[in-house]
Design a protein around this motif. Structure first.
Motif, mmCIF file in Angstrom:
data_model
loop_
_atom_site.group_PDB
_atom_site.id
_atom_site.type_symbol
_atom_site.label_atom_id
_atom_site.label_comp_id
_atom_site.label_asym_id
_atom_site.label_seq_id
_atom_site.Cartn_x
_atom_site.Cartn_y
_atom_site.Cartn_z
ATOM 1 N N ASP A 219 1.005 -1.287 0.135
ATOM 2 C CA ASP A 219 -0.131 -0.089 -0.009
ATOM 3 C C ASP A 219 0.844 1.122 0.096
ATOM 4 O O ASP A 219 0.602 2.102 -0.618
ATOM 5 C CB ASP A 219 -0.982 0.008 1.080
ATOM 6 N N ASP A 220 1.971 1.166 0.957
ATOM 7 C CA ASP A 220 2.801 2.353 0.898
ATOM 8 C C ASP A 220 3.446 2.441 -0.516
ATOM 9 O O ASP A 220 3.556 3.719 -0.738
ATOM 10 C CB ASP A 220 3.947 2.287 2.001
ATOM 11 N N ALA A 221 4.010 1.547 -1.147
ATOM 12 C CA ALA A 221 4.664 1.514 -2.349
ATOM 13 C C ALA A 221 3.688 2.108 -3.441
ATOM 14 O O ALA A 221 4.076 3.041 -4.132
ATOM 15 C CB ALA A 221 5.119 0.215 -2.871
ATOM 16 N N ALA A 222 2.204 1.598 -3.377
ATOM 17 C CA ALA A 222 1.321 2.165 -4.349
ATOM 18 C C ALA A 222 1.045 3.831 -4.144
ATOM 19 O O ALA A 222 0.872 4.338 -4.990
ATOM 20 C CB ALA A 222 0.078 1.634 -4.051
ATOM 21 N N ARG A 223 1.084 4.208 -2.628
ATOM 22 C CA ARG A 223 0.755 5.633 -2.522
ATOM 23 C C ARG A 223 2.009 6.466 -3.125
ATOM 24 O O ARG A 223 1.813 7.566 -3.783
ATOM 25 C CB ARG A 223 0.736 5.795 -1.040
ATOM 26 N N ALA A 224 3.205 5.897 -2.817
ATOM 27 C CA ALA A 224 4.414 6.571 -3.520
ATOM 28 C C ALA A 224 4.445 6.695 -4.655
ATOM 29 O O ALA A 224 5.129 7.629 -5.499
ATOM 30 C CB ALA A 224 5.546 5.980 -2.714
ATOM 31 N N ALA B 105 12.106 15.709 -14.712
ATOM 32 C CA ALA B 105 11.427 14.705 -14.041
ATOM 33 C C ALA B 105 10.319 15.355 -13.670
ATOM 34 O O ALA B 105 10.121 16.522 -13.045
ATOM 35 C CB ALA B 105 12.352 14.581 -12.581
ATOM 36 N N TRP B 106 9.105 14.633 -14.139
ATOM 37 C CA TRP B 106 7.705 14.949 -13.671
ATOM 38 C C TRP B 106 7.355 14.172 -12.446
ATOM 39 O O TRP B 106 7.297 13.102 -12.644
ATOM 40 C CB TRP B 106 6.943 14.632 -15.001
ATOM 41 N N TYR B 107 7.140 14.725 -11.365
ATOM 42 C CA TYR B 107 6.344 14.221 -10.260
ATOM 43 C C TYR B 107 7.299 12.621 -9.783
ATOM 44 O O TYR B 107 6.527 11.769 -9.455
ATOM 45 C CB TYR B 107 5.241 14.069 -9.959
ATOM 46 N N GLY B 108 8.693 12.592 -10.110
ATOM 47 C CA GLY B 108 9.302 11.644 -9.559
ATOM 48 C C GLY B 108 9.663 11.314 -8.187
ATOM 49 O O GLY B 108 9.846 12.324 -7.262
ATOM 50 N N PRO B 109 9.342 10.158 -7.405
ATOM 51 C CA PRO B 109 9.633 10.247 -6.045
ATOM 52 C C PRO B 109 11.116 10.325 -5.695
ATOM 53 O O PRO B 109 12.032 10.035 -6.357
ATOM 54 C CB PRO B 109 9.340 8.644 -5.800
ATOM 55 N N ILE B 110 11.094 11.072 -4.573
ATOM 56 C CA ILE B 110 12.579 11.496 -4.010
ATOM 57 C C ILE B 110 13.086 10.879 -3.081
ATOM 58 O O ILE B 110 14.310 10.324 -2.915
ATOM 59 C CB ILE B 110 12.350 13.113 -3.610
ATOM 60 N N GLN B 111 12.278 10.060 -2.098
ATOM 61 C CA GLN B 111 12.369 9.359 -1.410
ATOM 62 C C GLN B 111 12.176 7.721 -1.740
ATOM 63 O O GLN B 111 11.519 7.642 -2.595
ATOM 64 C CB GLN B 111 12.017 9.709 0.092
ATOM 65 N N ALA C 157 0.023 13.431 -2.645
ATOM 66 C CA ALA C 157 0.122 12.713 -1.358
ATOM 67 C C ALA C 157 1.098 11.958 -1.033
ATOM 68 O O ALA C 157 1.523 11.723 -0.031
ATOM 69 C CB ALA C 157 -1.320 11.867 -1.258
ATOM 70 N N GLY C 158 1.969 11.568 -2.203
ATOM 71 C CA GLY C 158 3.168 10.525 -2.155
ATOM 72 C C GLY C 158 4.509 11.166 -2.057
ATOM 73 O O GLY C 158 5.290 10.690 -1.804
ATOM 74 N N GLU D 214 -2.078 23.063 -5.833
ATOM 75 C CA GLU D 214 -3.257 22.270 -5.895
ATOM 76 C C GLU D 214 -3.304 20.896 -7.073
ATOM 77 O O GLU D 214 -4.056 20.106 -7.275
ATOM 78 C CB GLU D 214 -4.554 23.007 -6.192
ATOM 79 N N ALA D 215 -1.978 20.880 -7.655
ATOM 80 C CA ALA D 215 -1.910 19.452 -8.642
ATOM 81 C C ALA D 215 -1.857 18.166 -8.034
ATOM 82 O O ALA D 215 -0.544 18.167 -7.155
ATOM 83 C CB ALA D 215 -0.973 19.928 -9.364
#
Length: 296
Positions: free
Chosen positions: A7-12, A196-202, A233-234, A261-262
């Motif tokens: 679930d955490d990975a999916a949110r991220a 980088a379009w909204y790439g996870p940082i952590q 949210a992630g 708000e995006a």
């Protein structure tokens, strides 16, 4: 029992609006690209963009890799070239119609765009309808060293067989591919620009995925444009700001744009997360950034 790590990975990964029901695992590798859009979405939005092939050459290709031909998609203007190259890094859902259309959009403005199917060895994404399964069984099992080498192979293909000019090389990635843009910018010394379009940082560090985008921020070899949403949210904006500041302290260039708000996935026109104004503004900024940094 619920898989909380999944679930955490999916949110991220920014999977809002995507299907997450349990399905049996498919055990074969992709030999070609999927037709249509990913099955791992609750619905296809009416605003899906379609870019035609007038004036360009576009279609599925086989990219020579170390262990055989890798499926991919290439779009390039008609004519002799050579043309500046943009490597397109997919989301977690494979090189489906959205990623193919991005390649055609780039070709229409003068680029040789190549999108290799970076998860072809780990699973057949064309059959998967469960987003959490994709994260668990495909994404988490794909070594960073593997897909980085595959991007290098895609660049070599672009320069040798696709009318590309590797002296003008850029990379652009979305979602997990946005993480890839950060890491590839830290790998490739001759890269001119990255987006980088909204790439996870952590994220979780593992033996096969040992470093996060934040870990490599001070090591990037090319200017990087970071496009993020404040309602993601992630991916907390503070983590992106920290990565930007770490890069700046090391004498690197990271230009951060945060859209109020995006949500995550605001460029994905086939998903409920799509937001037209930031998507269009981000696209125009990305093209200007590539050209300003020698990819054009």
């Amino acid at each position: 029992m619920r898989d909380e790590r999944s679930d955490d990975a999916a949110r991220a990964a920014g999977l809002t609006g995507l299907v997450t029901e349990p399905l049996s695992r498919r055990g074969f590798v992709m030999t070609g690209l999927m037709s249509g859009l990913t099955l791992a979405t609750t619905r296809v939005e009416a605003q899906v963009i379609h870019t035609d092939s007038a004036g360009i050459e576009a279609g599925e290709v086989r990219i020579p890799a170390g262990d055989g031909p890798m499926p991919g998609y290439r779009a390039v203007p008609e004519g002799a070239g050579p043309f500046p190259v943009v490597l397109v890094i997919e989301e977690i859902f494979g090189v489906h119609d959205y990623i193919k259309d991005i390649c055609r959009r780039l070709a229409q403005v003068g680029y040789c765009a190549v999108a290799p199917e970076l998860y072809a060895r780990q699973g057949d994404l064309s059959t998967m309808t469960d987003a959490k399964q994709i994260v668990r069984d495909v994404i988490s099992k794909t070594p960073d060293a593997q897909w980085i080498a595959d991007l290098d192979a895609a660049a070599a293909y672009a320069g040798s067989a696709a009318k590309g000019d590797l002296g003008r090389l850029g990379v652009m990635g979305w979602c997990r591919g946005g993480r890839g843009a950060w890491l590839y910018a830290a790998h490739r010394r001759d890269l001119k620009a990255a987006v980088a379009w909204y790439g996870p940082i952590q994220g979780e560090r593992t033996e096969i995925q040992p470093r996060t985008a934040g870990d490599v921020a001070a090591e990037i070899h090319a200017p990087l444009l970071a496009l993020y949403g404040s309602a993601d949210a992630g991916i907390p904006v503070a983590t992106v700001e920290e990565a930007r500041d770490r890069a700046k302290a090391a004498g690197k260039t990271v230009e951060l744009v945060v859209y109020p708000e995006a949500p995550h996935g605001f460029h994905a026109d086939y998903r409920p997360s799509y937001r037209r104004e930031p998507a269009e503004d981000g696209w125009n900024r990305a093209l200007a950034f590539l050209k300003a940094n020698g990819v054009g």
